[in-house]
Scaffold this active site. Structure first.
Site, mmCIF file in Angstrom:
data_model
loop_
_atom_site.group_PDB
_atom_site.id
_atom_site.type_symbol
_atom_site.label_atom_id
_atom_site.label_comp_id
_atom_site.label_asym_id
_atom_site.label_seq_id
_atom_site.Cartn_x
_atom_site.Cartn_y
_atom_site.Cartn_z
ATOM 1 N N ILE A 126 0.835 -1.209 0.000
ATOM 2 C CA ILE A 126 0.000 0.000 0.000
ATOM 3 C C ILE A 126 0.865 1.253 0.000
ATOM 4 O O ILE A 126 0.592 2.215 -0.712
ATOM 5 C CB ILE A 126 -0.920 0.036 1.246
ATOM 6 C CG1 ILE A 126 -1.663 -1.289 1.410
ATOM 7 C CG2 ILE A 126 -1.887 1.214 1.183
ATOM 8 C CD1 ILE A 126 -2.502 -1.675 0.231
ATOM 9 N N GLU A 127 1.908 1.234 0.796
ATOM 10 C CA GLU A 127 2.725 2.426 0.989
ATOM 11 C C GLU A 127 3.555 2.788 -0.240
ATOM 12 O O GLU A 127 3.606 3.946 -0.641
ATOM 13 C CB GLU A 127 3.658 2.233 2.198
ATOM 14 C CG GLU A 127 2.951 2.278 3.535
ATOM 15 C CD GLU A 127 2.474 3.681 3.898
ATOM 16 O OE1 GLU A 127 2.916 4.648 3.256
ATOM 17 O OE2 GLU A 127 1.644 3.807 4.811
#
Length: 526
Positions: A126-127
């Site tokens: 996600i990051e």
């Protein structure tokens, strides 16, 4: 952090660090019964040693599934929205899995060792999409996307030579420590901890207080948080579900072997990255990918004095390192100081730091005398050899831009009082655009004398109404009998421009049905 007496696996997660005189011991892997609570399952207690060996998963995704423990809230519409996106974009996960392969064994094992949910090992998806060189407009860097201040708080050094936010070992340790602190702060609620990781603990606490005043529930799903955070946790849960049940979503996750990919070798001092790669018998690109924290052509003179190398190459590298004197680990140049020279100019010329020149030559302050000789550390290879150094990544970005735009490159030297806003305003470009062109974020400090790249639109001269250009982006589907010259003639553009706009190799043929992007003067096209 980890005890070397534990024999769960041989990897840096379990404390395998090689020095210049140590050898590599045999590899090991995670038993399938290594649970989050570190208690072996009852079923596995009844198995013979031979049977236990047979049950060890060979794929890290299977290890991940075996240890998953979080409620993924699949009935929540926000999670379902994210699941639909991942199902619709299978290539995204395929790219991320490929990128994660060198790092995932360590990151997953670190979670298991700490006794935290293994789902957290998926958070870099996600990051940063598991890109250790990712850098956001908010100044967040590395696989775990630490901003400078948070990184420093958790001990991640950031200087000219090195950025610990991109270091696989240091950033993973810091991220898990941070997440555990947030988990404790929000009374054992992992969803609130994840929200706080994204939005900041203060914002989550304010949202909780606001709901309490209004007699509303204070769980994550009931809070009003920043738009990005409202999607962040559902996205994380969707990724965990996709990994857990990939077949159900029509996704094939490329297996990642359940064995350490790298070992950490203590170098003891600064070393040239290209030289180290040669000693380990790997490419400089692979050396940078395993050690993305190092910004320049060499490791930092102030440490960390270690390099990650593939497990199979660690013994060779360790032996070569033990035979190489520390004063031969970087190349040294003798520079005779000229009138008008400064330490900053000399450091820039040799792509090194002022502090290193000072310490090497025992100089205090900035005063130097013409005629004296300085010993200056310098790269042993051409700049292009250091393919993923900060300088070379920036150069590659400029090449990519030049191939995909009709803008013209200009340079602006930063003066006192300049800001991203004032410079972007002067050249009529966006602030984020300007920062991105220079591999920076809008909040990064601008140093006086720094040369910025600006890609400005071609100057428009005053034209007669009949000569005025009207450029439009046009999509064109190649038809039977088309050639590049035919299409160029049809739209009154150059073949070279079509190749550049579409990143087409001139040696390759176009085919019917292929989609091309053209930038056409609609007043002149046939």
């Amino acid at each position: 952090m980890f005890s070397s007496s534990k024999s769960v696996l041989l990897s840096i997660a379990a404390g395998v660090v090689l020095s210049g005189c140590q050898s590599v011991t045999e590899k090991n892997t995670i038993p399938s019964n290594t649970g989050i609570d570190n208690q072996p399952s009852q079923a596995n207690n009844t198995l013979s040693p031979e049977e236990k060996t047979e049950t060890i998963p060979t794929d890290l995704w299977e290890v991940t599934r075996n240890h998953m423990q979080m409620d993924l809230h699949l009935d929540n519409p926000r999670v379902q929205t994210q699941l639909k996106w991942y199902k619709k974009h299978p290539n995204h996960m395929a790219r991320v899995v490929k990128r994660a392969a060198p790092y995932y064994h360590h990151i997953l094992n670190s979670a298991i060792e700490r006794g935290i949910p293994v789902e957290l090992a998926l958070l870099p998806i996600i990051e940063s999409a598991y890109d250790p060189f990712a850098y956001s407009h908010g100044r967040a860097a590395g696989p775990w996307q630490f901003i400078p201040s948070t990184g420093k708080y958790f001990g991640l050094k950031q200087n000219w030579w090195y950025d610990g936010r991109r270091d696989i070992l240091s950033s993973t340790d810091a991220a898990y420590t941070y997440l555990q602190q947030l988990h404790k702060r929000f009374n054992g609620d992992w969803l609130l901890a994840l929200a706080a990781y994204n939005a900041g603990g203060g914002n989550v606490s304010k949202a909780i207080k606001r709901n309490k005043r209004q007699d509303k529930p204070t769980d994550y799903w009931s809070l009003k948080l920043p738009k990005e955070t409202m999607a962040y946790v559902p996205k994380f849960l969707a990724v965990a579900e996709v990994v857990k049940n990939s077949d159900h979503y029509g996704l094939t996750l490329q297996p990642i072997p359940n064995e350490p990919h790298f070992a950490a070798v203590e170098t003891g001092s600064q070393i040239d990255i290209a030289q180290a790669a040669s000693m380990a018998d790997i490419s400089t690109k692979e050396m940078y990918l395993l050690n993305p924290g190092f910004n320049r052509w060499a490791t930092s003179p102030e440490g960390p004095h270690r390099l990650l190398v593939p497990v199979d190459n660690a013994e060779q590298f360790t032996k070569a390192l033990s035979e190489l004197p520390s004063d031969q680990r970087v190349k040294w140049a003798r520079y005779k100081i000229q009138s008008g020279d400064s330490l900053i100019a000399i450091a820039k010329k040799y792509k090194t730091s002022v502090s290193l020149i000072r310490s090497t030559n025992k100089i205090s302050g900035n005063n130097i005398r013409a005629g004296k000789t300085l010993l200056v550390p310098t790269a042993s290879k051409q700049a292009t050899e250091y393919v993923l150094s900060q300088q070379q990544r920036h150069a590659d970005r400029q090449k990519t831009i030049s191939r995909t735009t009709d803008r013209k490159q200009k340079h602006h030297t930063v003066k006192s009082g300049d800001s991203f806003w004032s410079i972007s305003n002067r050249y009529n470009v966006g602030v984020r655009q300007l920062a991105r062109w220079n591999s920076m974020a809008p909040g990064d400090p601008l140093r006086v004398g720094k040369k910025l790249v600006i890609w400005s639109k071609p100057a428009q001269t005053a034209l007669n109404e009949t000569d005025r250009q009207v450029i439009r982006k046009v999509g064109y589907k190649v038809r039977q009998g088309d050639s590049l010259s035919v299409i160029a003639s049809k739209f009154n553009v150059n073949v070279a421009d079509i190749l550049r706009w579409n990143k087409i190799n001139k040696a390759k043929y176009i085919r019917p049905g292929q989609h091309l992007t053209l930038y056409v003067d609609v007043t002149r096209a046939h």
